[in-house]
Design a protein around this motif. Structure first.
Motif, short mmCIF file in Angstrom:
data_model
loop_
_atom_site.label_atom_id
_atom_site.label_comp_id
_atom_site.label_asym_id
_atom_site.label_seq_id
_atom_site.Cartn_x
_atom_site.Cartn_y
_atom_site.Cartn_z
N ILE A 142 44.36 27.70 45.84
CA ILE A 142 44.03 26.75 46.91
C ILE A 142 44.87 26.99 48.16
O ILE A 142 44.75 26.25 49.13
N GLN A 143 45.73 28.01 48.12
CA GLN A 143 46.41 28.49 49.33
C GLN A 143 46.39 30.01 49.32
O GLN A 143 46.20 30.63 48.27
N LEU A 144 46.60 30.60 50.48
CA LEU A 144 46.61 32.05 50.57
C LEU A 144 47.80 32.63 49.80
O LEU A 144 48.91 32.11 49.92
N PRO A 145 47.59 33.70 49.02
CA PRO A 145 48.71 34.37 48.34
C PRO A 145 49.53 35.18 49.34
O PRO A 145 49.10 35.42 50.47
N GLU A 146 50.72 35.64 48.89
CA GLU A 146 51.60 36.40 49.78
C GLU A 146 51.06 37.79 50.06
O GLU A 146 51.26 38.34 51.13
N ASN A 147 50.42 38.40 49.06
CA ASN A 147 49.94 39.77 49.23
C ASN A 147 48.79 40.02 48.26
O ASN A 147 48.56 39.26 47.32
N ILE A 148 48.07 41.12 48.49
CA ILE A 148 46.92 41.46 47.66
C ILE A 148 47.37 41.80 46.24
O ILE A 148 46.68 41.50 45.26
N GLU A 149 48.56 42.44 46.10
CA GLU A 149 49.06 42.81 44.78
C GLU A 149 49.19 41.59 43.88
O GLU A 149 48.71 41.57 42.74
N ASN A 150 49.87 40.55 44.39
CA ASN A 150 50.05 39.33 43.60
C ASN A 150 48.71 38.66 43.30
O ASN A 150 48.48 38.18 42.18
N TYR A 151 47.84 38.62 44.31
CA TYR A 151 46.55 37.98 44.11
C TYR A 151 45.74 38.70 43.03
O TYR A 151 45.14 38.05 42.15
N TYR A 152 45.75 40.02 43.08
CA TYR A 152 44.99 40.80 42.09
C TYR A 152 45.50 40.52 40.68
O TYR A 152 44.71 40.35 39.74
N GLN A 153 46.82 40.47 40.52
CA GLN A 153 47.38 40.22 39.19
C GLN A 153 47.03 38.81 38.70
O GLN A 153 46.68 38.61 37.53
N GLU A 154 47.15 37.82 39.58
CA GLU A 154 46.86 36.44 39.17
C GLU A 154 45.36 36.25 38.91
O GLU A 154 44.98 35.62 37.92
N ALA A 155 44.53 36.81 39.78
CA ALA A 155 43.08 36.72 39.58
C ALA A 155 42.67 37.44 38.30
O ALA A 155 41.73 37.03 37.61
N GLY A 156 43.39 38.50 37.98
CA GLY A 156 43.06 39.33 36.81
C GLY A 156 43.33 38.68 35.48
O GLY A 156 43.04 39.25 34.43
N ARG A 157 43.87 37.46 35.50
CA ARG A 157 44.08 36.73 34.23
C ARG A 157 42.78 36.08 33.75
O ARG A 157 42.74 35.50 32.67
N ALA A 158 41.74 36.19 34.56
CA ALA A 158 40.42 35.68 34.16
C ALA A 158 39.64 36.77 33.45
O ALA A 158 39.83 37.96 33.71
N GLY A 159 38.79 36.35 32.53
CA GLY A 159 37.79 37.25 31.96
C GLY A 159 38.28 38.41 31.13
O GLY A 159 37.62 39.45 31.08
N ARG A 160 39.39 38.23 30.44
CA ARG A 160 39.87 39.35 29.62
C ARG A 160 39.03 39.55 28.36
O ARG A 160 39.20 40.53 27.66
N ASN A 161 38.13 38.62 28.09
CA ASN A 161 37.20 38.79 26.97
C ASN A 161 35.96 39.57 27.38
O ASN A 161 35.04 39.77 26.58
N GLY A 162 35.93 40.01 28.64
CA GLY A 162 34.82 40.81 29.12
C GLY A 162 33.64 40.01 29.64
O GLY A 162 32.70 40.59 30.19
N GLU A 163 33.66 38.69 29.49
CA GLU A 163 32.56 37.86 29.98
C GLU A 163 32.72 37.56 31.47
O GLU A 163 33.83 37.60 32.00
N LYS A 164 31.61 37.22 32.10
CA LYS A 164 31.66 36.94 33.53
C LYS A 164 32.62 35.78 33.81
O LYS A 164 32.62 34.76 33.13
N SER A 165 33.45 35.97 34.82
CA SER A 165 34.44 34.96 35.18
C SER A 165 34.60 34.96 36.70
O SER A 165 34.03 35.80 37.39
N TYR A 166 35.42 34.01 37.19
CA TYR A 166 35.48 33.79 38.63
C TYR A 166 36.93 33.75 39.12
O TYR A 166 37.79 33.11 38.52
N ALA A 167 37.17 34.45 40.22
CA ALA A 167 38.45 34.38 40.92
C ALA A 167 38.15 33.83 42.31
O ALA A 167 37.58 34.52 43.16
N VAL A 168 38.50 32.56 42.50
CA VAL A 168 38.07 31.84 43.70
C VAL A 168 39.27 31.55 44.60
O VAL A 168 40.30 31.05 44.14
#
Length: 630
Positions: free
Chosen positions: A301-327
């Motif tokens: 709900i706020q902008l992250p500091e950098n793309i690296e951190n955002y990618y890692q945090e967003a990447g905690r979704a969908g590790r079961n391979g099913e469709k998921s959302y990084a909003v």
């Protein structure tokens, strides 16, 4: 030799490796230097833990993350694998004992921070260890172009001189092409085999949604997708506030931040992991080592500091391979707020020096002293005491931590000072009348002999163990004793621990580290500009933007992100929508949320139309956030 798959099955219960784990392990076992770029959730630790167990000797793991080191040592110990960690705050004598244990105690893994390698006597001890592999975790820290550069990482390459036949394995979850080349050069990797897994996550829909009402948008998304979710917020207060707001809307939520006690962290984590709550509201302190496969939605709900951190945090979704959302939800003022926080909050050399000197004075550290001294620390109290801006001071302490001048560990601690106020014979009389409290009271008296004379710092968990009680029972007894005037105690909460890693040398220390400050500030500015580009660029697929950032070219549109969906949908006629809005607000002022419902159009389209009408000065926005004709 025992096969890698047998080790994997025996200790971790998996039948096969993920790509490229097996390939990295094979390269390490052949004695080659290797570099592994594996996005979050890729199982980096397996890549050094399996070969470390297969080969004779000890695997040395260099990591900057104390919490991660502790977590991995604990997990290895649960599997009956001998491992230890040299973290900050351990005395020289204890460090020597641990390193001797490593040599003679059949240990397989030694974790240490890069700052430890700067201590010559530690390095001498390590030179005598039978190392079979040197693993460098979070390897992006070695690069001055990395988002968490630490000068102490530059010292790792000297291990090459002492262990020329031992393979190096550098691992990171996020690195651009520039950072990758810099890591290989700075670590002096010898013609390394490079393993790079694509950053593409085909099942994650990256969504950037502009909205004036983030709570309402969260409500919509969490109702539509009722599976496990994480909402990332900027600070601890927002954790509690957002969690509470969602609970009032009927959602089951909990929260997690660095200021919680270990007991609260464990409890809240357990509620979320066992599906007793749907939503975890957290700061970026949450996520390291979290392996929950069915996370459906990640919301920032706020902008992250950098793309690296955002990618890692967003990447905690969908590790079961099913469709998921990084909003990523973005409001009208978010870009300006992010620039203010991340750019205006960057310290310069003068502020860095002032904070360092005041920090030493705050803890009464004399010039030339202070090494290995550890203190409980409350950031807000420190900033209030010296009238420092909190965000800028926090950034300064983080910089000093990365440079190895201090260790700034954000862990909740509670310090209790206790004193008995009545004579010992009266205490004995009280015990005779209240035998159920005897064990706890006697534990205090036996453990702290001066507790009658002065306020004494006490350890509740120690007393609980000695009296075969829980900490809650000990606190309950203390409260009763205080009510009856038998004891006086003061409880102070601290949100961090600060350890001084070197002696106080004001000018020398700041001059040595400030040369990195300007470059890091420039990098931070570049990184936040990339984040702003990510949320404001409406001409590229969000997945492609991220892949391009990490150097992956010739990619195609993902088809499921907010950009791709906007291209698929047939847009409502803008002129018609503008006329409809003007007609509706001519009758009475209306909010944007009401207009979405009435017009039945996409929120993005409505916001665009409202902005256009505001720019043309055909409408105005009232103090209550409702629109009316100009």
């Amino acid at each position: 030799m025992v096969q890698a798959e047998e080790i994997l099955k025996k200790y971790w219960g998996y039948n096969e490796f993920r790509t490229p784990q097996k390939e990295i392990i094979t390269a390490v076992l052949s004695g080659k230097d290797s570099f592994g770029l594996m996005p979050t959730g890729g199982g980096k630790s397996i890549c050094f833990q399996v070969p470390g167990l297969m080969k004779e000797g000890i695997c040395l793991v260099v990591s900057p993350l104390i919490a991660l080191m502790k977590d991995q040592v604990e997990n290895l110990s649960k599997r009956d694998i001998k491992a230890l960690a040299l973290t900050g705050g351990i005395s020289s004598d204890e460090t020597i004992t641990l390193l001797d244990n490593c040599l003679y105690g059949n240990y397989k893994f030694l974790y240490l921070s890069p700052e430890r390698l700067e201590q010559d006597w530690v390095l001498e001890k390590i030179k005598n260890l039978p190392l079979n592999l040197i693993a460098i975790d979070e390897a992006h820290c070695v690069s001055q172009w990395g988002h968490d550069f630490r000068p102490s990482y530059l010292k790792i390459s000297q291990l090459k001189r002492f262990f020329p036949a031992v393979p190096f394995l550098a691992l990171t979850a996020s690195a651009t092409e520039r950072v990758k080349k810099d890591i290989i050069e700075q670590l002096k990797l010898d013609n390394p085999t490079v393993f790079q897994k694509s950053f593409a996550r085909e099942n994650i829909a990256y969504m950037v949604i502009e909205t004036e009402d983030k709570l309402h948008k969260m409500e919509q998304m969490l109702k539509k997708n009722s599976e496990s979710s994480i909402i990332y917020v900027r600070n601890r207060k927002a954790c509690f506030d957002v969690s509470n707001q969602l609970q009032q809307l009927g959602f089951k939520t909990t929260y997690y931040h660095g200021g919680l006690s270990l007991k609260e962290k464990t409890k809240n984590m357990g509620l979320w992991m066992t599906e007793k709550v749907q939503v975890m509201v957290a700061t970026n302190a949450f996520g390291m080592g979290i392996d929950k496969a069915n996370v459906k939605t990640i919301i920032h709900i706020q902008l992250p500091e950098n793309i690296e951190n955002y990618y890692q945090e967003a990447g905690r979704a969908g590790r079961n391979g099913e469709k998921s959302y990084a909003v990523l939800l973005i409001g009208p003022a978010d870009v300006v707020a992010a620039k203010s926080q991340f750019i205006l909050g960057l310290p310069d050399k003068d502020f860095l020096k002032t904070v360092y000197i005041k920090l030493c004075n705050y803890f009464q550290i004399a010039y030339g002293e202070g090494i290995n001294e550890q203190f409980s620390f409350n950031l807000n109290h420190f900033c209030s005491h010296y009238s420092f801006p909190v965000i800028k001071t926090y950034a300064t302490l983080q910089f000093l931590d990365r440079q190895g001048v201090i260790s700034f560990t954000q862990e909740y601690s509670e310090k209790i000072n206790l004193q008995f106020c009545i004579e010992s014979k009266e205490v004995i009389r009280y015990i005779s009348l209240n035998p159920s409290e005897e064990e706890i009271i006697l534990a205090f008296l036996r453990t702290y002999p001066g507790i009658y004379e002065y306020q004494t710092a006490v350890n509740l968990s120690l007393i609980a163990r000695k009296s075969n009680s829980s900490e809650e029972q000990v606190e309950s007894v203390l409260n009763r004793l205080k009510e009856k005037g038998i004891v006086d105690y003061i409880s102070k909460n601290n949100d961090a621990i600060i350890t001084f890693n070197e002696v106080r040398e004001d000018e020398h220390t700041i001059n040595r580290v400030s040369k990195y400050l300007e470059k890091q500030n420039d990098l931070n500015k570049e990184q936040i500009e990339e984040v702003i580009q990510y949320v404001t660029n409406h001409e590229i697929c969000k997945s492609r933007f991220i892949l391009n950032y990490f150097g992956e070219k010739n990619t195609s549109n993902c088809g499921i992100c907010s950009y791709c969906i906007s291209k698929k949908e047939k847009s409502i006629n803008t002129i018609q929508l503008n006329e409809l809005i003007l007609n509706l607000i001519a009758e009475k002022p209306i909010s944007s949320r009401e207009l979405v419902k009435i017009t039945d159009c996409k929120e993005q389209e409505l916001i665009f139309a409202l902005q256009e009408l505001l720019d043309e000065e055909k409408i105005i926005i009232l103090p209550n956030n409702k629109y009316t004709k100009a």
